[in-house]
Design an enzyme around this catalytic site. Structure first.
Site: not given
Ligand code: IDP
Ligand code: MG
Length: 171
Positions: A31, A71, A79, A107, A124, A134, A137, A148
């Protein structure tokens, strides 16, 4: 030279010999914060040193439309708008890694979505603090990774080649 004996000079490593049995592909994005914080090399190193092989890699400034599609499953989350803005805030490095169990292992290597839940030793867990920054992805299923890959990359951007290390990594 001695090294040639081991490297198999004369073999053509550009030749695609087909993918290994049971191998799968995952889609990884470093990212904008990962790139700005100079973690690209460190992240690629972890996947390479594990023994995984990349078959595509590119630097891209993603468009808003692409990110909204990427997304789409999160479109109703509070968010979502901030996430799209964050992902558009600079270039990202997109990669396809292909190998045995690379989706699941990838993962594990990433850690949990929320950095404080991530174990030290994961990407992370080692390099970030907040869920909204974070740095990386990675897909959690073969099907969603394939989807994707199709969204971000053209088929000709995937490059198949034979790895000379394969017989040292797999029994
Ligand atoms: P992942 O990236 O671990 O698969 P997902 O739940 O698919 O997690 O969420 C995608 C991305 O959305 C996360 O990596 C993060 O950047 C963002 N995200 C998820 N939850 C939150 C939140 O509560 N606040 C802000 N950003 C969030
Ligand atoms: Mg995800």
């Amino acid at each position: 030279m001695l090294v040639h004996l081991f490297m198999g000079v004369g073999e053509d490593y550009s030749v695609c010999t087909g993918t290994m049995a049971n191998s799968e592909r995952t889609f990884i994005v470093i990212k904008p914060d990962g790139l700005q914080r100079s973690l690209v090399g460190e992240i690629i190193k972890r996947f390479e040193q594990k023994g995984f092989r990349f078959i595509a890699m590119k630097l891209i400034q993603a468009s808003e439309d692409l990110l909204k599609e990427h997304y789409i499953d999160l479109k109703d989350r509070p968010f979502f708008a901030g996430l799209v803005k964050y992902m558009q805030s600079g270039p990202v490095v997109v990669m396809v890694w292909e190998d045995l169990n690379v989706v699941k292992t990838g993962r594990v290597m990433l850690g949990e979505t929320n950095p404080p839940d991530s174990k030290l030793g994961t990407i992370r867990g080692d390099f970030c603090i907040q869920v909204g920054r974070n740095i990386i992805h990675g897909k959690d299923s073969v099907e969603s990774a394939e989807k994707e890959i199709g969204l971000w990359l053209q088929p000709e951007e995937l490059v198949y080649y034979k790895s000379c290390a394969q017989s040292w990594i797999y029994e």
